[in-house]
Design a protein around this motif. Structure first.
Motif, mmCIF file in Angstrom:
data_model
loop_
_atom_site.group_PDB
_atom_site.id
_atom_site.type_symbol
_atom_site.label_atom_id
_atom_site.label_comp_id
_atom_site.label_asym_id
_atom_site.label_seq_id
_atom_site.Cartn_x
_atom_site.Cartn_y
_atom_site.Cartn_z
ATOM 1 N N THR A 142 49.979 22.606 47.182
ATOM 2 C CA THR A 142 50.281 23.952 47.677
ATOM 3 C C THR A 142 50.506 24.909 46.514
ATOM 4 N N ALA A 143 51.295 24.470 45.530
ATOM 5 C CA ALA A 143 51.560 25.324 44.366
ATOM 6 C C ALA A 143 50.274 25.595 43.574
ATOM 7 N N LEU A 144 49.447 24.577 43.402
ATOM 8 C CA LEU A 144 48.185 24.762 42.684
ATOM 9 C C LEU A 144 47.253 25.710 43.439
ATOM 10 N N GLY A 145 47.239 25.610 44.757
ATOM 11 C CA GLY A 145 46.430 26.528 45.557
ATOM 12 C C GLY A 145 46.887 27.963 45.395
ATOM 13 N N TRP A 146 48.207 28.163 45.384
ATOM 14 C CA TRP A 146 48.763 29.505 45.196
ATOM 15 C C TRP A 146 48.386 30.039 43.816
ATOM 16 N N LEU A 147 48.559 29.200 42.787
ATOM 17 C CA LEU A 147 48.236 29.623 41.421
ATOM 18 C C LEU A 147 46.735 29.888 41.261
ATOM 19 N N GLY A 148 45.904 29.062 41.887
ATOM 20 C CA GLY A 148 44.462 29.282 41.831
ATOM 21 C C GLY A 148 44.057 30.585 42.505
ATOM 22 N N ALA A 149 44.684 30.885 43.634
ATOM 23 C CA ALA A 149 44.392 32.141 44.337
ATOM 24 C C ALA A 149 44.831 33.335 43.500
ATOM 25 N N LEU A 150 45.988 33.219 42.863
ATOM 26 C CA LEU A 150 46.459 34.295 41.994
ATOM 27 C C LEU A 150 45.498 34.507 40.828
ATOM 28 N N ALA A 151 45.035 33.428 40.227
ATOM 29 C CA ALA A 151 44.073 33.532 39.127
ATOM 30 C C ALA A 151 42.781 34.197 39.606
ATOM 31 N N ALA A 152 42.325 33.836 40.802
ATOM 32 C CA ALA A 152 41.105 34.436 41.347
ATOM 33 C C ALA A 152 41.285 35.935 41.567
ATOM 34 N N VAL A 153 42.448 36.329 42.076
ATOM 35 C CA VAL A 153 42.721 37.755 42.295
ATOM 36 C C VAL A 153 42.738 38.506 40.967
ATOM 37 N N LYS A 154 43.353 37.937 39.961
ATOM 38 C CA LYS A 154 43.437 38.594 38.653
ATOM 39 C C LYS A 154 42.059 38.699 37.992
ATOM 40 N N TYR A 156 39.176 38.772 39.592
ATOM 41 C CA TYR A 156 38.441 39.755 40.392
ATOM 42 C C TYR A 156 38.852 41.179 40.010
ATOM 43 N N ALA A 157 40.149 41.409 39.862
ATOM 44 C CA ALA A 157 40.634 42.737 39.482
ATOM 45 C C ALA A 157 40.120 43.127 38.094
ATOM 46 N N ARG A 158 40.091 42.188 37.181
ATOM 47 C CA ARG A 158 39.606 42.476 35.830
ATOM 48 C C ARG A 158 38.116 42.797 35.849
ATOM 49 N N VAL A 159 37.341 42.045 36.628
ATOM 50 C CA VAL A 159 35.904 42.297 36.729
ATOM 51 C C VAL A 159 35.658 43.669 37.354
ATOM 52 N N LYS A 160 36.413 44.003 38.387
ATOM 53 C CA LYS A 160 36.264 45.317 39.032
ATOM 54 C C LYS A 160 36.628 46.440 38.073
ATOM 55 N N ALA A 161 37.668 46.256 37.278
ATOM 56 C CA ALA A 161 38.091 47.286 36.327
ATOM 57 C C ALA A 161 37.032 47.514 35.255
#
Length: 173
Positions: A142-154, A156-161
């Protein structure tokens, strides 16, 4: 993968379809409800199906990290089982990060609670072993899934920026 694990996957897919059809029929199906329904069906199937008819030799395993000794004794199957336990709870962590807006600590606590509920239910109704290693690996997943999702969001945000200024330089809006 063992025959029992393959049967669990087949049951999970079958249950997903059974529970998704009414949502589709009544036009209540959304991406979120489909994801949650499919995950819940697969989680149920992986943890309870197929039902064991013969009670296990041991009902409770309370030694943390016993799976390591089991891997040396039984070979790859114990390691694979623990890996699958981690992977089974990764989607829960990701869903809690994306939709639940939970912190990593809250997500891990929810993952632990869900795992404890499953382990207790398995012990009472499914003739399976209550294993403390499952609690550890499921919570870790569960913790790894949360951290992986956070990494994906970050990412994605960097690529969009980075993409926005390039469009503006090209005169595209």
């Amino acid at each position: 993968m063992t025959n029992a694990q393959l049967a669990s996957i087949q049951w999970g897919l079958f249950l997903s379809v059974v529970f998704l059809l009414p949502q589709l029929f009544f036009r209540q199906l959304t991406w979120r409800s489909a994801t949650i329904t499919t995950y819940a069906s697969m989680l149920f199937a992986a943890t309870f199906l197929p039902m064991q008819t013969v009670p296990p030799r041991q009902a409770v395993q309370l030694v943390p990290f016993q799976w390591i000794a089991d891997t040396f004794r039984d070979g790859q199957i114990a390691f694979d089982q623990m890996t699958l336990n981690v992977l089974l709870f990764v989607p829960l962590g990701a869903m809690l990060m994306f939709w639940g807006r939970r912190t990593v600590g809250q997500a891990a606590l929810i993952g632990y609670g869900v795992s404890l509920l499953i382990e207790g239910s398995q012990l009472m109704w499914a003739n399976r072993i209550f294993d403390v290693d499952d609690l550890i690996t499921n919570t870790t997943g569960t913790a790894l899934g949360w951290l992986g999702a956070l990494a994906a969001v970050k990412v994605y945000a960097r690529v969009k920026a980075v993409q926005v200024p390039r469009r503006e330089l090209a005169g595209v809006r």
